[in-house]
Design a protein around this motif. Structure first.
Motif, mmCIF file in Angstrom:
data_model
loop_
_atom_site.group_PDB
_atom_site.id
_atom_site.type_symbol
_atom_site.label_atom_id
_atom_site.label_comp_id
_atom_site.label_asym_id
_atom_site.label_seq_id
_atom_site.Cartn_x
_atom_site.Cartn_y
_atom_site.Cartn_z
ATOM 1 N N THR A 6 0.870 -1.169 0.000
ATOM 2 C CA THR A 6 0.000 0.000 0.000
ATOM 3 C C THR A 6 0.909 1.221 0.000
ATOM 4 O OG1 THR A 6 -1.599 -1.283 1.269
ATOM 5 C CG2 THR A 6 -1.878 1.110 1.264
ATOM 6 N N THR A 7 0.894 1.969 -1.105
ATOM 7 C CA THR A 7 1.812 3.098 -1.227
ATOM 8 C C THR A 7 1.096 4.342 -1.744
ATOM 9 O OG1 THR A 7 2.446 2.503 -3.479
ATOM 10 C CG2 THR A 7 3.827 1.627 -1.710
ATOM 11 N N ILE A 8 1.644 5.465 -1.349
ATOM 12 C CA ILE A 8 1.215 6.765 -1.865
ATOM 13 C C ILE A 8 2.464 7.429 -2.434
ATOM 14 C CG2 ILE A 8 0.135 8.992 -1.360
ATOM 15 C CD1 ILE A 8 -1.716 6.674 -0.698
ATOM 16 N N GLU A 27 -5.041 4.572 7.125
ATOM 17 C CA GLU A 27 -4.427 5.897 7.186
ATOM 18 C C GLU A 27 -4.982 6.753 6.054
ATOM 19 O OE1 GLU A 27 -0.006 6.274 8.823
ATOM 20 O OE2 GLU A 27 -0.095 5.076 7.007
ATOM 21 N N SER A 28 -5.035 8.045 6.282
ATOM 22 C CA SER A 28 -5.428 8.954 5.207
ATOM 23 C C SER A 28 -4.183 9.412 4.466
ATOM 24 C CB SER A 28 -6.183 10.164 5.769
ATOM 25 O OG SER A 28 -5.287 11.001 6.488
ATOM 26 N N VAL A 29 -4.382 9.925 3.268
ATOM 27 C CA VAL A 29 -3.269 10.499 2.506
ATOM 28 C C VAL A 29 -2.616 11.613 3.330
ATOM 29 C CG1 VAL A 29 -2.687 11.802 0.409
ATOM 30 C CG2 VAL A 29 -4.193 9.807 0.262
ATOM 31 N N LEU A 30 -3.418 12.378 4.064
ATOM 32 C CA LEU A 30 -2.871 13.425 4.934
ATOM 33 C C LEU A 30 -1.947 12.820 5.988
ATOM 34 C CD1 LEU A 30 -2.738 16.379 5.944
ATOM 35 C CD2 LEU A 30 -4.795 15.890 7.290
ATOM 36 N N ASP A 31 -2.377 11.728 6.637
ATOM 37 C CA ASP A 31 -1.540 11.059 7.648
ATOM 38 C C ASP A 31 -0.200 10.647 7.055
ATOM 39 O OD1 ASP A 31 -3.612 11.113 9.579
ATOM 40 O OD2 ASP A 31 -4.365 9.150 8.965
ATOM 41 N N VAL A 32 -0.244 10.030 5.879
ATOM 42 C CA VAL A 32 0.979 9.539 5.248
ATOM 43 C C VAL A 32 1.916 10.706 4.937
ATOM 44 C CG1 VAL A 32 1.927 8.266 3.279
ATOM 45 C CG2 VAL A 32 -0.222 7.515 4.331
ATOM 46 N N LEU A 87 -9.777 15.925 -0.832
ATOM 47 C CA LEU A 87 -9.168 16.393 0.409
ATOM 48 C C LEU A 87 -8.359 15.228 0.966
ATOM 49 C CD1 LEU A 87 -12.088 18.389 2.063
ATOM 50 C CD2 LEU A 87 -10.269 19.214 0.557
ATOM 51 N N ALA A 88 -7.091 15.462 1.228
ATOM 52 C CA ALA A 88 -6.199 14.381 1.664
ATOM 53 C C ALA A 88 -6.688 13.720 2.949
ATOM 54 C CB ALA A 88 -4.779 14.906 1.832
ATOM 55 N N CYS A 89 -7.366 14.483 3.808
ATOM 56 C CA CYS A 89 -7.849 13.914 5.078
ATOM 57 C C CYS A 89 -8.978 12.916 4.863
ATOM 58 C CB CYS A 89 -8.296 15.011 6.032
ATOM 59 S SG CYS A 89 -9.789 15.906 5.539
ATOM 60 N N GLN A 90 -9.620 12.962 3.712
ATOM 61 C CA GLN A 90 -10.757 12.082 3.434
ATOM 62 C C GLN A 90 -10.379 10.883 2.570
ATOM 63 O OE1 GLN A 90 -13.982 12.713 4.939
ATOM 64 N NE2 GLN A 90 -12.364 13.813 6.042
ATOM 65 N N CYS A 91 -9.154 10.851 2.095
ATOM 66 C CA CYS A 91 -8.678 9.753 1.239
ATOM 67 C C CYS A 91 -8.026 8.696 2.104
ATOM 68 C CB CYS A 91 -7.694 10.277 0.196
ATOM 69 S SG CYS A 91 -8.437 11.411 -0.968
ATOM 70 N N VAL A 92 -8.831 7.783 2.637
ATOM 71 C CA VAL A 92 -8.338 6.728 3.519
ATOM 72 C C VAL A 92 -7.984 5.519 2.658
ATOM 73 C CG1 VAL A 92 -8.947 5.196 5.436
ATOM 74 C CG2 VAL A 92 -9.713 7.587 5.436
ATOM 75 N N VAL A 93 -6.753 5.037 2.820
ATOM 76 C CA VAL A 93 -6.284 3.950 1.965
ATOM 77 C C VAL A 93 -6.702 2.591 2.513
ATOM 78 C CG1 VAL A 93 -4.352 5.301 1.093
ATOM 79 C CG2 VAL A 93 -4.004 3.828 3.070
ATOM 80 N N GLN A 94 -6.863 1.662 1.585
ATOM 81 C CA GLN A 94 -7.157 0.270 1.904
ATOM 82 C C GLN A 94 -5.916 -0.548 1.557
ATOM 83 O OE1 GLN A 94 -10.795 -0.910 -0.219
ATOM 84 N NE2 GLN A 94 -11.083 1.260 -0.622
ATOM 85 N N ALA A 95 -5.868 -1.783 1.994
ATOM 86 C CA ALA A 95 -4.749 -2.666 1.645
ATOM 87 C C ALA A 95 -4.651 -2.756 0.126
ATOM 88 C CB ALA A 95 -4.965 -4.047 2.249
ATOM 89 N N GLY A 96 -3.453 -2.589 -0.388
ATOM 90 C CA GLY A 96 -3.231 -2.701 -1.820
ATOM 91 C C GLY A 96 -3.413 -1.418 -2.608
#
Length: 111
Positions: A6-8, A27-32, A87-96
């Motif tokens: 899982t990468t950004i 995690e959200s894109v903002l967190d990362v 919005l980066a805070c709303q983009c929560v990543v999933q596995a993969g």
């Protein structure tokens, strides 16, 4: 069967080379971004209360949660919104998830 990492990948508007970071599901894109020293404004603290963490999702958007009406309203107030704005805070990543995002120029007022 192994799930891909899982990468950004962050493409920065200030001329720095792109940076790819591993993200944990949930995690959200903002967190990362913040966990890896990438400056991304978040005036509301990451609760979908402003538009300062606005980013462009270049790829991987299908792996992110669908945009909410509230998020869409804030994106309308962002600088230079586009069809791939989130919005980066709303983009929560999933596995993969393997997303590529562009961080637009940040205007740090009073920081």
């Amino acid at each position: 069967m192994s799930v891909p990492a899982t990468t950004i990948t962050f493409q920065l508007s200030d001329g720095q080379p792109a940076q790819t970071h591993v993200a944990a599901p949930g995690e959200s894109v903002l967190d990362v971004a913040l966990n890896n020293g990438i400056q991304l404004q978040h005036n509301c603290g990451g609760v979908c209360g402003c538009s300062t963490c606005h980013v462009y999702i270049n790829s991987g958007g299908d792996d992110l949660p669908e945009i909410s009406d509230k998020e869409e309203d804030f994106i309308d107030r962002a600088e230079n919104p586009r069809i791939n704005s989130r919005l980066a805070c709303q983009c929560v990543v999933q596995a993969g998830t393997q997303a590529v995002v562009t961080v637009p120029p940040q205007h740090f007022l009073g920081h």
